[in-house]
Design an enzyme around this catalytic site. Structure first.
Site, short mmCIF file in Angstrom:
data_model
loop_
_atom_site.label_atom_id
_atom_site.label_comp_id
_atom_site.label_asym_id
_atom_site.label_seq_id
_atom_site.Cartn_x
_atom_site.Cartn_y
_atom_site.Cartn_z
N PHE A 115 0.87 -1.17 0.00
CA PHE A 115 0.00 0.00 0.00
C PHE A 115 0.91 1.22 0.00
O PHE A 115 2.04 1.17 0.52
CB PHE A 115 -0.89 -0.03 1.25
CG PHE A 115 -1.88 1.08 1.32
CD1 PHE A 115 -2.87 1.22 0.36
CD2 PHE A 115 -1.83 2.01 2.35
CE1 PHE A 115 -3.79 2.27 0.43
CE2 PHE A 115 -2.75 3.05 2.44
CZ PHE A 115 -3.72 3.18 1.48
N ASP A 186 6.50 -2.47 8.40
CA ASP A 186 5.09 -2.08 8.24
C ASP A 186 4.28 -3.37 8.27
O ASP A 186 4.27 -4.14 7.30
CB ASP A 186 4.92 -1.29 6.94
CG ASP A 186 3.46 -0.86 6.71
OD1 ASP A 186 2.58 -1.32 7.47
OD2 ASP A 186 3.22 -0.08 5.77
N HIS A 189 -0.66 -5.40 7.53
CA HIS A 189 -1.40 -6.57 7.03
C HIS A 189 -1.19 -7.80 7.91
O HIS A 189 -1.71 -8.86 7.59
CB HIS A 189 -0.88 -6.95 5.63
CG HIS A 189 -1.19 -5.95 4.57
ND1 HIS A 189 -0.76 -6.09 3.27
CD2 HIS A 189 -1.90 -4.80 4.60
CE1 HIS A 189 -1.18 -5.07 2.54
NE2 HIS A 189 -1.86 -4.26 3.33
N GLN A 212 -7.57 -0.01 10.84
CA GLN A 212 -8.57 0.56 9.95
C GLN A 212 -9.63 -0.51 9.65
O GLN A 212 -9.40 -1.71 9.80
CB GLN A 212 -7.82 1.08 8.69
CG GLN A 212 -8.66 1.57 7.55
CD GLN A 212 -9.00 0.47 6.58
OE1 GLN A 212 -8.40 -0.59 6.59
NE2 GLN A 212 -9.98 0.72 5.73
N LYS A 215 -8.99 -4.13 8.29
CA LYS A 215 -7.89 -4.95 8.79
C LYS A 215 -8.43 -6.08 9.66
O LYS A 215 -9.57 -6.04 10.11
CB LYS A 215 -6.90 -4.08 9.58
CG LYS A 215 -6.30 -2.94 8.75
CD LYS A 215 -5.59 -3.45 7.51
CE LYS A 215 -4.84 -2.37 6.75
NZ LYS A 215 -5.68 -1.31 6.21
N ARG A 244 5.45 16.14 23.88
CA ARG A 244 5.61 16.03 25.34
C ARG A 244 6.58 14.89 25.65
O ARG A 244 6.73 13.96 24.86
CB ARG A 244 4.28 15.71 26.00
CG ARG A 244 3.26 16.81 25.90
CD ARG A 244 2.01 16.42 26.65
NE ARG A 244 1.09 17.53 26.78
CZ ARG A 244 -0.01 17.66 26.04
NH1 ARG A 244 -0.35 16.77 25.14
NH2 ARG A 244 -0.78 18.72 26.21
N TYR A 251 2.46 20.81 30.05
CA TYR A 251 2.69 22.00 29.23
C TYR A 251 4.17 22.26 28.99
O TYR A 251 4.63 23.39 28.98
CB TYR A 251 1.94 23.20 29.85
CG TYR A 251 0.46 22.91 29.86
CD1 TYR A 251 -0.26 22.91 28.67
CD2 TYR A 251 -0.19 22.54 31.02
CE1 TYR A 251 -1.61 22.56 28.63
CE2 TYR A 251 -1.53 22.20 31.01
CZ TYR A 251 -2.24 22.20 29.81
OH TYR A 251 -3.54 21.85 29.78
N ARG A 261 -3.00 10.71 19.06
CA ARG A 261 -3.42 9.74 20.09
C ARG A 261 -4.67 8.97 19.68
O ARG A 261 -5.52 9.49 18.94
CB ARG A 261 -3.69 10.47 21.42
CG ARG A 261 -2.47 11.22 21.96
CD ARG A 261 -2.77 11.84 23.32
NE ARG A 261 -3.86 12.78 23.26
CZ ARG A 261 -3.72 14.11 23.30
NH1 ARG A 261 -2.51 14.65 23.40
NH2 ARG A 261 -4.76 14.90 23.27
C1 LIG Z 1 0.65 -1.82 4.18
C2 LIG Z 1 -0.11 -0.68 4.79
N1 LIG Z 1 0.55 0.24 5.49
C3 LIG Z 1 -0.08 1.27 6.07
C4 LIG Z 1 -1.44 1.40 5.98
C5 LIG Z 1 -2.10 2.59 6.58
O1 LIG Z 1 -3.01 2.27 7.58
P1 LIG Z 1 -4.22 3.24 7.94
O2 LIG Z 1 -5.27 3.06 6.89
O3 LIG Z 1 -4.66 2.75 9.28
O4 LIG Z 1 -3.71 4.63 7.98
C6 LIG Z 1 -2.18 0.46 5.27
C7 LIG Z 1 -3.65 0.58 5.15
O5 LIG Z 1 -4.30 -0.05 4.36
C8 LIG Z 1 -1.51 -0.62 4.65
O6 LIG Z 1 -2.15 -1.54 3.94
#
Ligand SMILES: Cc1ncc(COP(=O)(O)O)c(C=O)c1O
Length: 424
Positions: A115, A186, A189, A212, A215, A244, A251, A261
């Protein structure tokens, strides 16, 4: 009326559903995604009624919050020492890159198949992705392609465990160490994936995950970072919380950063989803093997290879490779249309393009002294071929179907192969 007669005669000869024949699958219902019930409602209501919808400001409140509880649970599940929940998988990658010190003008090695975020996240801090090719059988970043792409400005490798199948976690951390590069996995997936019994997202400096909607563990939106290094966690904490520092005042601000967050409502949902997620991971690990055996027996269909170092698989997609030659030259897109017509749910082709081919990169003006980053001239032939012609996917919910239903998916594929002539 001779034409009409002809059409009718062809109809009766047709077997494929796309041409009017009977579909292999008529009664299959995909599991609703996400799955949820009253336990999720109760968990959400509890936080809602508490009136504390964020995770809190002090370290103590943050630890006691639903998000804090989830961080510890997710870290343990992935064998990470620390985790930090954030508001998306995208910001998780951005925070990880910043926390390892990637900055303006640096280069980050990324796979050409993922992605977009795996490659685009570093642009937000003025760094450049350097695309490298992938392994033709696994679709994962090719370790042999990494070293030739390393230059004096390379700062990090940001790989993806594409589809949930782990990239080579024996070789790539070694390469990163040898060249003093940061390593980010990353794992958006790959919730639940393990390499040699250890969760992915723990082999480099950071793992990053997404929650998301689509997922395999979701709160609609959300993300998390995993790490085994306290200093890395502290840096990530600061970047996600307006600069922070963990034990300093509310602060006092030390870094240029943002508010990234996660809310406690999302934390509650992730906690109530978690036991269900664990069971789903177990079911998918049985189901994919059955699908591998059935689909792998069809000439021209190649599931991702079994590798004994991969001790558990998480899934965003189930991926298999389609060889149109073995289907009499039937192009992948036509095969997928025919598959959908046979009633196979969740059938797709992944993202469809190698990353460097997106206009984002093709139209980017990059200083000419960066030979690795002239995206118009990048060539990653394996990623390009896989993305444009070969990769086929099934959504992860498909792996929650029962065995008989899985078998019918393979029957549908075999039927298209046997009757490919009808589509040519
Ligand atoms: C491989 C990969 N990295 C990062 C992300 C980004 O995730 P998000 O949609 O939660 O921002 C995705 C989302 O589909 C993804 O497939």
């Amino acid at each position: 009326m001779a034409d009409g007669v002809n059409v009718r005669r062809e109809d009766t000869m047709t077997k494929l559903a796309i041409n009017g024949g009977s579909p292999v699958i008529t009664d299959l219902r995909m599991p609703r995604w996400p799955e949820f019930d009253e336990s999720d409602e109760r968990a959400l209501l509890e936080v809602f009624r508490s009136g504390q919808w964020w995770r809190g400001g002090t370290v103590e409140a943050q630890e006691k919050s639903a998000v804090g509880f989830f961080e510890r649970r997710f870290a343990a599940y992935h064998n990470a020492d620390y985790a930090l929940a954030v508001n998306s998988g995208t910001t998780a990658v951005e925070i990880a890159l910043r926390a390892v010190g990637v900055g303006h003008g640096d280069e980050v090695i990324v796979p050409d198949l993922s992605f977009v975020v795996t490659a685009s996240a570093c642009l937000t801090m003025g760094a450049y992705p350097v695309f490298v090719d992938v392994d033709p059988r696994t679709g994962q970043i090719d370790p042999d392609a990494i070293e030739p792409a390393i230059g004096p400005r390379t700062k990090a490798i940001c790989l993806v465990h594409f589809g949930g199948y782990p990239a080579d976690m024996d070789r790539i951390p070694e390469i990163a160490k040898k060249h003093n590069l940061a390593l980010i996995e990353d794992s958006a997936h790959a919730h639940g994936s393990q390499w040699r019994g250890r969760g992915v997202g723990t082999f480099g400096d950071f793992g990053t995950f997404s929650f998301q909607q689509f997922k395999s563990l979701t709160a609609g939106e959300g993300g998390i970072l995993t790490t085994n290094t306290l200093d890395r966690w502290r840096a990530a904490y600061s970047y996600h919380n307006l600069g922070r520092l963990e034990h300093k005042g509310q602060y006092e601000f030390y870094l240029v950063s943002s508010n990234l967050r996660l809310t406690d409502l999302q934390g509650a949902l992730l906690n109530s989803q978690f036991p269900r997620f664990e069971k789903q991971v177990e079911r998918r690990n049985v189901a994919y093997k059955r699908l591998d055996a059935k689909l792998g027996a069809i000439p021209g269909i190649e599931p991702q290879p079994e590798d004994e170092r991969i001790t558990r698989r998480g899934f965003y997609y189930y991926i298999y490779r389609y060889d149109s030659e073995a289907f009499k030259g039937l192009p992948r897109e036509r095969f997928l249309e025919a598959l959908k017509a046979e009633g196979v749910p969740g059938a797709g082709r992944g993202y469809g393009s190698a990353l460097h081919t997106y206009p984002l990169f093709q139209e980017m003006e990059v200083p000419s002294d960066r030979s690795n980053c002239q995206y118009k001239y990048v060539s990653c032939p394996v990623a390009e071929r896989l993305a444009a012609q070969e990769i086929c996917t099934l959504a992860h919910q498909v792996l929650l179907l029962d065995d008989a239903q899985l078998d019918r998916i393979a029957e549908a594929v075999a039927k298209i192969r046997e009757n490919a002539d009808e589509l040519l």
